[in-house]
Design a protein around this motif. Structure first.
Motif, short mmCIF file in Angstrom:
data_model
loop_
_atom_site.label_atom_id
_atom_site.label_comp_id
_atom_site.label_asym_id
_atom_site.label_seq_id
_atom_site.Cartn_x
_atom_site.Cartn_y
_atom_site.Cartn_z
N LEU A 135 41.16 38.79 40.55
CA LEU A 135 42.03 38.14 41.23
C LEU A 135 42.72 39.00 42.34
O LEU A 135 43.00 38.63 43.48
CB LEU A 135 43.18 37.36 40.39
CG LEU A 135 44.30 36.65 41.04
CD1 LEU A 135 43.56 35.21 41.80
CD2 LEU A 135 45.30 36.32 39.99
N LEU A 136 43.07 40.14 42.07
CA LEU A 136 43.59 41.06 42.80
C LEU A 136 42.66 41.57 44.03
O LEU A 136 43.41 41.36 44.98
CB LEU A 136 43.70 42.41 41.93
CG LEU A 136 44.48 43.57 42.86
CD1 LEU A 136 45.96 43.37 43.54
CD2 LEU A 136 44.31 45.06 42.17
N GLU A 137 41.66 41.61 43.94
CA GLU A 137 40.67 41.69 44.90
C GLU A 137 40.71 40.53 46.05
O GLU A 137 40.89 40.62 47.21
CB GLU A 137 39.27 41.86 44.69
CG GLU A 137 38.24 41.94 45.83
CD GLU A 137 36.77 41.87 45.58
OE1 GLU A 137 36.01 42.32 46.42
OE2 GLU A 137 36.53 41.46 44.42
N ALA A 138 40.72 39.23 45.37
CA ALA A 138 40.94 38.20 46.42
C ALA A 138 42.10 38.12 47.12
O ALA A 138 42.24 37.72 48.18
CB ALA A 138 40.58 36.85 45.43
N MET A 139 43.27 38.40 46.32
CA MET A 139 44.66 38.51 47.04
C MET A 139 44.77 39.48 48.05
O MET A 139 45.23 39.15 49.44
CB MET A 139 45.74 38.66 45.73
CG MET A 139 45.80 37.60 44.89
SD MET A 139 46.95 38.12 43.42
CE MET A 139 48.50 38.38 44.41
#
Length: 339
Positions: A135-139
């Motif tokens: 999720l962090l990569e997407a954010m």
């Protein structure tokens, strides 16, 4: 010196921004009772291009708020209910074996719920660190990397995450790197007695409130550009920078309480967030320049998740909000301008 036509154009842009923002806010208010500051915070993040972390005990309408926003804005919306057994592929997508008309088989990539515009990450602290990192990569990167490919996420892209502050069993606290990716951390409080009566009246009858579309993704992107064009005077930028540095223990501008109870202060991303959110606040007030008051008004939601309390502070019940309020009293706009 700007020409009258330039000033008229700026005023028209600011008015359009307020009109669309107000229209979305009015539609969300059809579903959400009260919580004015929370609603404005969520909308500010969407129009500034940031992500939001909503913290509060169950039943306060955090999920309903994001769902109402998705109904008011014509965006692709997905909800992810995080659980400890969820894997990165469950949110990113994975290759599936499919059969074609001739009976042959082939691998096809099936996208997950992260490939969307507005993502509700429900109970994000129940996800394992591996899933949180996906999720962090997407954010941060606005992309996902899975099955040997990289997929760019379509703008506008916004993650609105919820978490329960009291449950500990089966939860994984978000790391500092991920917390820093949220523009705001909004704390959802209990409604008043009058608001509870209105909630019951709206939700327990035969008629349910209906939220209408008030804008779309293309308009949101245009208004984000309008917000980016808002001017930031030098003394306002200096104040935002000084405020962030004052949250860092050991800095020359830190209050003694920060040095005593804070283990980690805000990074430069906090200053970026103060400026971006301040630009939205300026437009909502009909101005095309950010003021120090804009910065002060959004300091708590921008900085509270970027200030970490040390063990001594936790044992004495010191909160991040307390240190930020002390910092706001300690670092006045006048002292920065004079300095």
């Amino acid at each position: 010196m700007s020409s009258p036509s330039t000033n008229d154009s700026a005023k028209a842009d600011a008015q359009r921004f307020r009109d669309v923002f107000g229209a979305v806010r009015d539609q969300v208010a059809r579903s959400i009772v009260g919580q004015t500051e929370i609603v404005d915070g969520v909308l500010t993040a969407l129009f500034a291009g940031g992500h939001v972390l909503l913290e509060g005990v169950p039943g306060l309408g955090k999920t309903m708020l994001v769902r109402a926003l998705s109904e008011a804005v014509d965006l692709d919306f997905r909800r992810i209910q995080f659980t400890p057994d969820m894997m990165p592929a469950d949110i990113q997508g994975t290759n599936v074996l499919s059969e074609d008309a001739s009976g042959g088989h082939s691998l096809q990539f099936q996208t997950g719920p992260l490939v969307s515009n507005l993502v509700l990450a429900d109970e994000i602290n129940r996800a394992t660190p591996k899933t949180q990192s996906a999720l962090l990569e997407a954010m941060q990167e606005r992309q996902i990397s899975v099955a040997g490919k990289t997929i760019q996420l379509q703008e506008p892209f916004c993650v609105m995450a919820t978490q329960n502050p009291v449950e500990q069993e089966g939860t994984y606290p978000l790391p500092e790197a991920q917390l820093d990716r949220f523009l705001f951390k909004l704390v959802v409080d209990y409604p008043t007695e009058t608001e509870v009566h209105e909630i019951l009246e709206r939700t327990t009858g035969s008629e349910q409130p209906e939220v209408q579309k008030a804008t779309d993704g293309a308009t949101i992107l245009e208004l984000r550009k309008t917000a980016r064009d808002v001017a930031v005077p030098e003394h306002v930028r200096n104040y935002a920078v000084r405020l962030v540095i004052a949250t860092q223990p050991g800095s020359p501008h830190a209050h003694p309480s920060v040095n005593e109870f804070c283990s980690l202060g805000s990074s430069p991303r906090g200053a970026q967030s103060l400026i971006l959110a301040g630009k939205v606040r300026a437009l909502l007030d009909g101005r095309f320049a950010v003021s120090t008051e804009d910065i002060r008004s959004i300091a708590l939601p921008v900085l509270r998740h970027r200030v970490l309390i040390n063990f001594r502070g936790q044992s004495e019940g010191v909160r991040a909000d307390d240190l930020i309020q002390e910092t706001l009293r300690h670092v006045s706009p006048e002292s920065v301008v004079a300095g």
